[in-house]
Structure formats: structure tokens, C-alpha cells
Design an enzyme around this catalytic site. Structure first.
Site, PDB file in Angstrom:
ATOM      1  CE  LYS A  95      37.729  34.048  34.130  1.00  0.00           C
ATOM      2  NZ  LYS A  95      38.148  35.481  34.180  1.00  0.00           N
ATOM      3  CE  LYS A 120      38.447  35.601  39.253  1.00  0.00           C
ATOM      4  NZ  LYS A 120      39.272  36.587  38.500  1.00  0.00           N
TER       5      LYS A 120
HETATM    6  N1  C2G Z   1      37.114  43.687  30.761  1.00  0.00           N
HETATM    7  C1  C2G Z   1      36.640  44.704  29.933  1.00  0.00           C
HETATM    8  N2  C2G Z   1      36.370  44.430  28.634  1.00  0.00           N
HETATM    9  C2  C2G Z   1      36.577  43.179  28.133  1.00  0.00           C
HETATM   10  C3  C2G Z   1      37.067  42.159  28.973  1.00  0.00           C
HETATM   11  C4  C2G Z   1      37.333  42.436  30.296  1.00  0.00           C
HETATM   12  O1  C2G Z   1      36.445  45.847  30.377  1.00  0.00           O
HETATM   13  N3  C2G Z   1      36.296  42.951  26.824  1.00  0.00           N
HETATM   14  C5  C2G Z   1      37.372  44.021  32.164  1.00  0.00           C
HETATM   15  C6  C2G Z   1      36.505  43.209  33.122  1.00  0.00           C
HETATM   16  O2  C2G Z   1      35.214  43.790  33.258  1.00  0.00           O
HETATM   17  C7  C2G Z   1      37.328  43.289  34.407  1.00  0.00           C
HETATM   18  C8  C2G Z   1      38.783  43.327  33.881  1.00  0.00           C
HETATM   19  O3  C2G Z   1      38.707  43.702  32.480  1.00  0.00           O
HETATM   20  O4  C2G Z   1      37.047  44.502  35.087  1.00  0.00           O
HETATM   21  C9  C2G Z   1      39.474  41.996  34.002  1.00  0.00           C
HETATM   22  O5  C2G Z   1      38.681  41.039  33.333  1.00  0.00           O
HETATM   23  P1  C2G Z   1      38.845  39.494  33.792  1.00  0.00           P
HETATM   24  O6  C2G Z   1      40.280  39.125  33.752  1.00  0.00           O
HETATM   25  O7  C2G Z   1      37.839  38.692  33.029  1.00  0.00           O
HETATM   26  O8  C2G Z   1      38.430  39.608  35.315  1.00  0.00           O
HETATM   27  P2  C2G Z   1      37.351  38.745  36.111  1.00  0.00           P
HETATM   28  O9  C2G Z   1      37.568  37.306  35.841  1.00  0.00           O
HETATM   29  O10 C2G Z   1      36.038  39.350  35.850  1.00  0.00           O
HETATM   30  O11 C2G Z   1      37.839  38.965  37.629  1.00  0.00           O
HETATM   31  O12 C2G Z   1      37.296  39.740  42.264  1.00  0.00           O
HETATM   32  C10 C2G Z   1      36.956  40.190  40.972  1.00  0.00           C
HETATM   33  C11 C2G Z   1      37.480  39.259  39.909  1.00  0.00           C
HETATM   34  O13 C2G Z   1      38.837  38.948  40.111  1.00  0.00           O
HETATM   35  C12 C2G Z   1      37.280  39.863  38.507  1.00  0.00           C
END
Ligand code: C2G
Length: 135
Positions: A47, A45
Site C-alpha cells: 500500500k 501490504k
Molecule cells: N474498517 C472498517 N470499515 C471500513 C474500512 C475499514 O471497519 N469500511 C476497519 C478495518 O476492518 C480495520 C480498520 O478499519 O479494522 C483499519 O482499516 P485499514 O486501514 O484498512 O487496516 P488494515 O490495512 O486492514 O490493517 O496488522 C493489522 C493491519 O495493520 C490491519
């Protein structure tokens, strides 16, 4: 027992994450959060997390909606996770809409609306801006 699963990095845990976890839990009785490891975040990612996996896991385990936290080490583990834990529903934010439809062969797939006004990136940028203004 209806099992729900979701995946994510959850770095700098904020209320957008908690909103999602609360909604995810409301879809069943048991919520499994598959948490991206530091290596997976870096490699897949691009990140670099502020909090290490152990700290992010600790924070998630303190949330009342979360029943189990396990590591996400690769994109491809979702099907085996769903089978292993006999998951009924896969949940993720709608920023991923359509990306995990292939899981419908194994369980219900639900894309939930993100909380629009907050993100980890925005928190980091706000901090940088405030630091610059303070100088
Ligand atoms: N999320 C949300 N609202 C936000 C930020 C995040 O609903 N303002 C949700 C994202 O849509 C996700 C969850 O919180 O469902 C976790 O967000 P992230 O840590 O950014 O996850 P991500 O990097 O999208 O990883 O295999 C799938 C990945 O691991 C998802």
C-alpha cells in the site's frame, strides 16, 4: 482500566474507520491504535499511503475515541504490544476474521463488522472516475 488495542493503516480517514474506533472504544476505557508505518505499508501490504505516517497519526489523535497512537512496524509485534500495554481486548474488522485467533492466549479477540459501503480504495476509484468524467 480496561485497555483495547487495534491495528491499521487508516489512510484517507473515513467514517468506516471512525465507526470501528467508536465500537472499539466502547469495549473498554482506553484505546490504543497501532498505526502502520509508511515502510510497513509498502513492504508488507503493498500500500502506498496518500497521507504520511505523521499526518495519519495526527488525524487519529484528533478522534475522541483514541487515547494513544503508536507505530506498527511488523506483523509480529502484536503479542509484545498486548503484554507491554497490559491489553484486555484486541479488536479489528471482520475482514480479518480468524487471522488473529492466536492472540486469544493473551487477551480477548473481537472481530467487528466493517462498514460495508466505504473503503479507501473506493474513495480513490471514485475520484479517478470523477476526474475522467470532468475531462
Ligand atoms: N474498517 C472498517 N470499515 C471500513 C474500512 C475499514 O471497519 N469500511 C476497519 C478495518 O476492518 C480495520 C480498520 O478499519 O479494522 C483499519 O482499516 P485499514 O486501514 O484498512 O487496516 P488494515 O490495512 O486492514 O490493517 O496488522 C493489522 C493491519 O495493520 C490491519
Amino acid at each position: 482500566m480496561k485497555k483495547v488495542i487495534t491495528y491499521g493503516t487508516f489512510d484517507l480517514l473515513h467514517y468506516g474507520h471512525v465507526n470501528l474506533l467508536e465500537k472499539a472504544k466502547s469495549l473498554g476505557d482506553y484505546l490504543i491504535v497501532v498505526l502502520s508505518t509508511d515502510e510497513f505499508n509498502l513492504k508488507e501490504k503493498n500500500k502506498t499511503c496518500y497521507f504520511k505516517y505523521k499526518e495519519r497519526k495526527r488525524l487519529l489523535e484528533a478522534i475522541r475515541y483514541v487515547d494513544l497512537v503508536i507505530p506498527e512496524t511488523c506483523w509480529e509485534q502484536k503479542i509484545s504490544d498486548i503484554k507491554e500495554f497490559k491489553v484486555d481486548t484486541f479488536v479489528i474488522g471482520d475482514d480479518w476474521k480468524g487471522k488473529f485467533d492466536y492472540l486469544e492466549e493473551y487477551c480477548e479477540v473481537v472481530y467487528l463488522p466493517r462498514t460495508p459501503e466505504i473503503s479507501t480504495t473506493q474513495i480513490k476509484n471514485d475520484f479517478k472516475m470523477k476526474l475522467q468524467q470532468a475531462r
